[in-house]
Design a protein around this motif. Sequence first.
Motif, PDB file in Angstrom:
ATOM      1  N   PRO A   1       5.589   8.455   0.818  1.00 21.62           N
ATOM      2  CA  PRO A   1       6.124   7.106   0.597  1.00 21.62           C
ATOM      3  C   PRO A   1       7.219   7.080  -0.470  1.00 21.62           C
ATOM      4  CG  PRO A   1       4.014   7.329  -0.506  1.00 21.62           C
ATOM      5  CD  PRO A   1       4.269   8.638   0.196  1.00 21.62           C
ATOM      6  N   VAL A   2       7.452   8.215  -1.108  1.00 18.83           N
ATOM      7  CA  VAL A   2       8.501   8.291  -2.132  1.00 18.83           C
ATOM      8  C   VAL A   2       9.414   9.465  -1.777  1.00 18.83           C
ATOM      9  CG1 VAL A   2       7.047   7.271  -3.902  1.00 18.83           C
ATOM     10  CG2 VAL A   2       7.081   9.746  -3.631  1.00 18.83           C
ATOM     11  N   GLY A   3      10.261   9.841  -2.699  1.00 19.59           N
ATOM     12  CA  GLY A   3      11.210  10.917  -2.421  1.00 19.59           C
ATOM     13  C   GLY A   3      10.725  12.280  -2.866  1.00 19.59           C
TER      14      GLY A   3
ATOM     15  N   HIS B   1       0.846  -1.198   0.000  1.00 15.92           N
ATOM     16  CA  HIS B   1       0.000   0.000   0.000  1.00 15.92           C
ATOM     17  C   HIS B   1       0.878   1.244   0.000  1.00 15.92           C
ATOM     18  CE1 HIS B   1       0.905  -0.814   4.266  1.00 15.92           C
ATOM     19  NE2 HIS B   1       1.008   0.500   4.337  1.00 15.92           N
ATOM     20  N   PHE B   2       0.292   2.345  -0.426  1.00 14.94           N
ATOM     21  CA  PHE B   2       0.977   3.648  -0.370  1.00 14.94           C
ATOM     22  C   PHE B   2       0.115   4.709   0.314  1.00 14.94           C
ATOM     23  CE2 PHE B   2       2.862   1.565  -4.077  1.00 14.94           C
ATOM     24  CZ  PHE B   2       4.188   1.573  -3.682  1.00 14.94           C
ATOM     25  N   CYS B   3      -1.117   4.835  -0.118  1.00 15.45           N
ATOM     26  CA  CYS B   3      -1.923   5.945   0.402  1.00 15.45           C
ATOM     27  C   CYS B   3      -2.474   5.641   1.783  1.00 15.45           C
ATOM     28  CB  CYS B   3      -3.042   6.321  -0.562  1.00 15.45           C
ATOM     29  SG  CYS B   3      -4.359   5.102  -0.720  1.00 15.45           S
ATOM     30  N   TYR B   4      -2.600   4.356   2.103  1.00 12.56           N
ATOM     31  CA  TYR B   4      -3.145   3.991   3.411  1.00 12.56           C
ATOM     32  C   TYR B   4      -2.167   4.359   4.518  1.00 12.56           C
ATOM     33  CZ  TYR B   4      -4.328   1.030   7.379  1.00 12.56           C
ATOM     34  OH  TYR B   4      -4.609   0.578   8.635  1.00 12.56           O
ATOM     35  N   HIS B   5      -2.683   5.004   5.563  1.00 12.37           N
ATOM     36  CA  HIS B   5      -1.879   5.253   6.756  1.00 12.37           C
ATOM     37  C   HIS B   5      -2.824   5.201   7.939  1.00 12.37           C
ATOM     38  CE1 HIS B   5       0.531   7.340   9.796  1.00 12.37           C
ATOM     39  NE2 HIS B   5       1.576   6.951   9.097  1.00 12.37           N
ATOM     40  N   LYS B   6      -2.427   4.475   8.958  1.00 14.27           N
ATOM     41  CA  LYS B   6      -3.370   4.195  10.051  1.00 14.27           C
ATOM     42  C   LYS B   6      -3.873   5.452  10.740  1.00 14.27           C
ATOM     43  CE  LYS B   6       0.472   3.492  13.110  1.00 14.27           C
ATOM     44  NZ  LYS B   6       1.251   2.674  13.989  1.00 14.27           N
ATOM     45  N   LYS B   7      -3.116   6.556  10.678  1.00 10.69           N
ATOM     46  CA  LYS B   7      -3.539   7.769  11.380  1.00 10.69           C
ATOM     47  C   LYS B   7      -4.322   8.722  10.473  1.00 10.69           C
ATOM     48  CE  LYS B   7      -1.662   7.251  15.488  1.00 10.69           C
ATOM     49  NZ  LYS B   7      -2.464   7.256  16.719  1.00 10.69           N
ATOM     50  N   LEU B   8      -4.430   8.388   9.201  1.00  8.64           N
ATOM     51  CA  LEU B   8      -5.087   9.306   8.270  1.00  8.64           C
ATOM     52  C   LEU B   8      -6.379   8.685   7.752  1.00  8.64           C
ATOM     53  CD1 LEU B   8      -1.960  10.405   6.202  1.00  8.64           C
ATOM     54  CD2 LEU B   8      -3.006  11.599   8.130  1.00  8.64           C
ATOM     55  N   SER B   9      -7.239   9.542   7.206  1.00 13.49           N
ATOM     56  CA  SER B   9      -8.472   9.034   6.624  1.00 13.49           C
ATOM     57  C   SER B   9      -8.133   8.181   5.409  1.00 13.49           C
ATOM     58  CB  SER B   9      -9.371  10.200   6.210  1.00 13.49           C
ATOM     59  OG  SER B   9      -8.769  10.904   5.149  1.00 13.49           O
ATOM     60  N   ILE B  10      -9.098   7.394   5.013  1.00 15.63           N
ATOM     61  CA  ILE B  10      -8.864   6.473   3.894  1.00 15.63           C
ATOM     62  C   ILE B  10      -9.114   7.196   2.577  1.00 15.63           C
ATOM     63  CG2 ILE B  10      -9.806   4.426   2.772  1.00 15.63           C
ATOM     64  CD1 ILE B  10     -10.271   3.424   5.734  1.00 15.63           C
ATOM     65  N   ALA B  11      -8.172   7.075   1.662  1.00 18.78           N
ATOM     66  CA  ALA B  11      -8.325   7.727   0.366  1.00 18.78           C
ATOM     67  C   ALA B  11      -8.577   6.704  -0.729  1.00 18.78           C
ATOM     68  CB  ALA B  11      -7.090   8.549   0.037  1.00 18.78           C
ATOM     69  N   ALA B  12      -7.994   5.541  -0.584  1.00 17.07           N
ATOM     70  CA  ALA B  12      -8.149   4.455  -1.567  1.00 17.07           C
ATOM     71  C   ALA B  12      -7.751   4.887  -2.963  1.00 17.07           C
ATOM     72  CB  ALA B  12      -9.576   3.916  -1.548  1.00 17.07           C
ATOM     73  N   ASN B  13      -6.767   5.779  -3.054  1.00 12.89           N
ATOM     74  CA  ASN B  13      -6.432   6.275  -4.387  1.00 12.89           C
ATOM     75  C   ASN B  13      -5.225   5.620  -5.043  1.00 12.89           C
ATOM     76  OD1 ASN B  13      -4.198   7.585  -3.249  1.00 12.89           O
ATOM     77  ND2 ASN B  13      -5.325   9.487  -2.931  1.00 12.89           N
ATOM     78  N   CYS B  14      -4.356   4.986  -4.254  1.00  9.73           N
ATOM     79  CA  CYS B  14      -3.172   4.417  -4.913  1.00  9.73           C
ATOM     80  C   CYS B  14      -3.489   3.095  -5.574  1.00  9.73           C
ATOM     81  CB  CYS B  14      -2.012   4.270  -3.929  1.00  9.73           C
ATOM     82  SG  CYS B  14      -2.154   2.863  -2.809  1.00  9.73           S
ATOM     83  N   ARG B  15      -4.486   2.389  -5.063  1.00 11.02           N
ATOM     84  CA  ARG B  15      -4.981   1.121  -5.596  1.00 11.02           C
ATOM     85  C   ARG B  15      -3.967  -0.007  -5.478  1.00 11.02           C
ATOM     86  NH1 ARG B  15      -9.872   2.609  -5.113  1.00 11.02           N
ATOM     87  NH2 ARG B  15     -10.692   0.950  -6.442  1.00 11.02           N
ATOM     88  N   MET B  16      -2.916   0.216  -4.695  1.00 12.27           N
ATOM     89  CA  MET B  16      -1.898  -0.822  -4.573  1.00 12.27           C
ATOM     90  C   MET B  16      -2.401  -1.981  -3.731  1.00 12.27           C
ATOM     91  SD  MET B  16       1.084  -1.356  -5.733  1.00 12.27           S
ATOM     92  CE  MET B  16       1.901  -2.938  -5.554  1.00 12.27           C
TER      93      MET B  16
ATOM     94  N   ASP C   1      10.902  -0.260  -2.332  1.00 12.66           N
ATOM     95  CA  ASP C   1      10.756  -1.574  -1.699  1.00 12.66           C
ATOM     96  C   ASP C   1       9.693  -2.417  -2.392  1.00 12.66           C
ATOM     97  OD1 ASP C   1      12.608  -0.682   0.060  1.00 12.66           O
ATOM     98  OD2 ASP C   1      11.254  -0.447   1.766  1.00 12.66           O
ATOM     99  N   LEU C   2       8.554  -1.805  -2.629  1.00 11.90           N
ATOM    100  CA  LEU C   2       7.460  -2.575  -3.211  1.00 11.90           C
ATOM    101  C   LEU C   2       7.709  -2.869  -4.688  1.00 11.90           C
ATOM    102  CD1 LEU C   2       4.302  -1.070  -1.482  1.00 11.90           C
ATOM    103  CD2 LEU C   2       5.526  -3.161  -0.964  1.00 11.90           C
ATOM    104  N   ALA C   3       8.487  -2.002  -5.351  1.00  9.93           N
ATOM    105  CA  ALA C   3       8.792  -2.246  -6.759  1.00  9.93           C
ATOM    106  C   ALA C   3       9.610  -3.527  -6.903  1.00  9.93           C
ATOM    107  CB  ALA C   3       9.543  -1.067  -7.356  1.00  9.93           C
ATOM    108  N   VAL C   4      10.401  -3.833  -5.882  1.00 10.34           N
ATOM    109  CA  VAL C   4      11.169  -5.075  -5.921  1.00 10.34           C
ATOM    110  C   VAL C   4      10.211  -6.261  -5.957  1.00 10.34           C
ATOM    111  CG1 VAL C   4      12.798  -6.529  -4.661  1.00 10.34           C
ATOM    112  CG2 VAL C   4      13.114  -4.051  -4.714  1.00 10.34           C
ATOM    113  N   GLY C   5       9.161  -6.166  -5.189  1.00 10.98           N
ATOM    114  CA  GLY C   5       8.232  -7.273  -5.107  1.00 10.98           C
ATOM    115  C   GLY C   5       7.183  -7.306  -6.201  1.00 10.98           C
ATOM    116  N   TYR C   6       6.791  -6.148  -6.693  1.00 11.02           N
ATOM    117  CA  TYR C   6       5.635  -6.097  -7.580  1.00 11.02           C
ATOM    118  C   TYR C   6       5.931  -5.456  -8.944  1.00 11.02           C
ATOM    119  CZ  TYR C   6       3.393  -7.244  -3.200  1.00 11.02           C
ATOM    120  OH  TYR C   6       3.057  -7.857  -2.032  1.00 11.02           O
TER     121      TYR C   6
END
Lengths: 443, 792
Positions: free
Chosen positions: B197-199, B32-47, B111-116
């Motif tokens: 989550p990126v630079g 995931h990228f957009c999900y963060h436990k302290k923030l509202s849910i956006a569901a926009n990255c779709r990862m 990190d996730l690009a390595v896996g996916y």
Amino acid sequence: MSALNYGPDAVILKGLTGENWRLKDYEQRDGYAALKKILKEGMKPEDVINEVKKSALRGRGGAGFPTGLKWSFMPRSFPGPKYLVCNSDEGEPGTFKDRDIIRYNPHILIEGMIIAGYAMGIGVGYNYIHGEIWADYERFEEALDEARKAGYLGKNILGTDFSFDLFAHHGYGAYICGEETALLESLEGKKGQPRFKPPFPASFGLYGKPTTINNTETFAAVPFIIREGGDAFLAQGKPNNGGTKIFSVSGHVNRPGNYEIKLGTPFAKLLELAGGMRGGKKLKGVIPGGSSMPVLTGEVMMATDMDYDSIAKAGSMLGSGAVIVMDEDTCMVRAAERLAYFYFEESCGQCTPCREGTGWLYRVIHRIEHGQGRPEDLDLLLNLADNIQGRTICALGDAAAMPVRAFVKTFRAEFEYHIEHKRCQVKTGGYSNAAEPLQMAAE
Amino acid sequence: MIKLEIDGKAVEVENGSTVMEAANKVGSFIPHFCYHKKLSIAANCRMCLVQVEKAPKPLPACATPATEGMKVQTASQYAKTAQQGVMEFLLINHPLDCPICDQGGECQLQDLAVGYGGSASRYQEEKRVVVNKNLGPLISTDMTRCIHCTRCVRFGQEIAGVMELGMAGRGEHSEILSFVGRTVDSELSGNVIDLCPVGALTSKPFRYSARTWELSRRKSVSPHDGLGSNLVVQVKVDKVMRVLPRENEAINECWLSDKDRFAYEGLNSAERLTKPMLKQDGKWTEVEWNVALDYVAHALANIRNEHGADAIGALASPHQTLEELHLLNKLVRGMGSNNIDTRLRQLDTRADGQVKGVRWLGMKVADLAALQSVLVVGSTLRKDHPLLANRFRQAAKRGQQVNVLHVADDDLLMNVANRLIVKPSQMADALAQVAKALAALKSQPLSKSVADATANIRVSDAAQAIAKSLADKEKVGIFVGNFAEHHPEFSTLYALAQEVARLAGGTLGFLGEAANSVGAAAVGAVPGSKGLCAQGMKSQPRKAYIVFGAEPDLDAADGEATLAALYTAETVIAFSAFKHAASRYADVLLPIAPFTETAGTFVNTEGTVQSFNGVVKPLGDARPGWKVLRVLGNLMKLDGFEFNSIEDVRADIAADLQGFVAGKLNNAIGEVTMNLAPATAGVERIAEVPLYAADPLVRRAPSLQKTADAKRAATAGLAPDVYDNLKLVDGQSVRIKAGAAEVNLPARRDPTLPAGTARVALALPETLALGAATTLTLEMLPVAVTIGHAAE
């Protein structure tokens, strides 16, 4: 002015001249009779909904969801405000039917919305009109004024204890605001971006309150249903596909325009109403339901009836009823490129597959159209379409993917010809070898 | 509870949980990228698309509610195809410039690009380029790398309380930017660097200075505000390179204030003191430790012999560690003096004899959220306590009524139920109004002293509304801020706050000034009944001063007068990590290690004891303060200075430190003479301690000093009536006089201030001359007119 010709079966657009849009004219056409009937006879809200259910009216905005069922989702006993919203953000390329309702018969929409408000116990409605038709927005405001003055809108309508306010709101021309939750965001004054669902608008809609959203044409069908009965409306069409439907016919026909026909009418009949093929050319392909729906070949279309179920069986969807007719001279690669560009430009940018994928689709088709296609491009396009469709927050991703997939699958040979010969199969010398630079931000 | 199955594992989750939360519970990682436990849910990255049985398409785990009997596959071929498809889309316009990206090595996308991700791209077209934005001195941008997850946007909206970043544009042209021409000025802004989550958003002070894999990660505790945020200090070759939050849900959650995050820059300041120094014949020379300490031992012994031990006084910073303050206290008392204080900015210590213990927050930080109504008295809340302010902000969203009694209507970026904004001199009167109204609402008698003092005051509507808010709710808290603690009538405010808390049936708390204010009081580094407080040592100059970690010119309430006292002393021994004004008044400078170079303990405002180790070696010849004091104690032949380790020092304080501190916490206060509204003349001064001027370390952090907050500190904010009377042009300077002293500061109109007031900060060199003056006279300065062309 001569009468507008919407075809012999017209119900919503019946008897319109282009001038007779005012309240007095509408009343002469039995206008507000349905509302009076409800209020005078004390028709119960649930009976109104049952009548709509009986009519088999399906949402005219594109998804074709049964209207009566949608209305019954509205929580009746919800404390606090609930909202009714009309989606007049008609942005789908090829679609121009709601505009005619708003400018030539605005009161039918107003009456339909009042009845819907009554049926669902809603006190406030908004009509969200897209930004490019300012004059029609102003006319609608004028019609609202007339209705308010005549006591059809506002407090204690026609002396009863039913009150309903209706307001017009205009957008600024973003296609995405036709998506119902993006429309709600825009109506709230925010950037028009779809919300993820669930929750659905029926429970968390405008300002977080229960909200029912229907298309203009859907509301406009309601007065007839109440006045003449749901069965009478259903009888206009066929089972599960009740009533008449306005089709916006565009493209290579002699008389492009809106035609209101009974659902189930053969496509050939509609084509005839529209004056037949321009210049007697051969029919090559038809997009039967607005630009986001899969394209079908001419042969398939000529054997199909115009209703939700028949078109689904033929492999496309009725959508908003925008029939785009293409003759034998049409380059299908160029047509696909134009559509891909539209979705690329209109993607809201919120979620990844649509933001990134629509641009990629467009660029690949653009390359093929401009003689720089590669043999692997067609499979790439199909794979990208798969990676977009069903993976996005709203249906724009699907809308971008479906036509591309359909164009490539249905007219694959033409795409292959483009790639192999670096020129168009249809128009020799057209958009061929010239490697036009990619214009992105210009349009 | 809902039962469902994730990857074949049965799991039970709370109603309303999402698939993501259920998966976390069974240990299934969903990318995931957009999900963060302290923030509202956006569901926009779709990862986080996963396969859900019977669903026609893959569903985002972060936004899909868990339902009874649901069967989810997070890593099936179907789910992986969806995840890989999204990863491919994310990468097509990403520059893949990892080798020159600061995020490289700690990048979620990498990190996730390595896996996916694929090993090569099918995207052959030109990539998107996005222009970088200037977000200010703390956050560096490389917007081409942005993947539009909107975590930074949501952070602003939901946590910082101000939407300083937004996503403008549509489709591929979408970009994250600040409001036109603005920088990101929130005091919590640095958190977006962690969230990104990126630079795209990286740390500007840290930029290009190290790669993440070169850094050692060491635990520490923030030495700044009273919260005691938990830190991960990242170190390369004995140099602190940056500071990140260490998650502690009970204290700082996963956040850090910008002060906690960026003040580390001061550790590497050129002003660091690295050698003991002695002033001989007016000249400073570097000496060895033994020479310096011999000198100190003799100097102190001489003063004691000649003038008595009471001629010795110690001024210590409440930002120093518990162990240091304990030993300093032992040293001073061992010599026979009781003159030691860490409350350098507290003007009013009348009530010292009435306090029953160590003042503290009155509850756990995490419990603030459960309060239904709070009254914050005299606090520059957002700036003094950025993360406590956030606790209130989140609670206010859930219905907590936050009431404010203060001298400025600062925008707290939260829903404030009622505000009572008065001049500083009227604060006690205002608080008394609340007490009086509350007594009436509760039909309870006021205590005698309050009843007498409030007999003739009129209850304002705002005070009535605050009293009603407090009376109506069951769980109530009254919190006294730093501004009130520095107030000339602090004792009155303290007693009134206690009265309000008593009447409301609520808890009295102090937000807490410094990292170790509670600890300092707990180990007795306050004078007690026999000694002089900081103000006493200023007004009754001593012959010898020990200045420990503090810079009295900036850390004392009346820097100017304190300096004067120091100048007249025969000897001043300065323990400091930095060279500073002490070189003018001291005769010996002892380099002690800042918090990163020594083991130590801070006791935060909720009374939690947090010990830490040094993360790097002391710079140069600097030494941990506790070791220096140990040697000094031995040299002076004082008892009880035999320690082999920091643990021995802690054991010397108490076997059970936490229990020891807990036993001392008590906010109760006895009878205090009320002094409600003294008459004042002139413009009243609102003397706050600016956010980035509060302690010696933060004052030396260059990036923080470039922030909008720091720049604003050195200006005079004038109430509209004051400003308009002077007929000023914006940015024009005013002459500010207090008695014989005067300073010039650029003026600005500050509509948040009550009539007849001016914000002129403490703790700044620019305002030092004004001392602790509470009323000011303002004059317009002639406007400088430039004739001819301005310089290019």
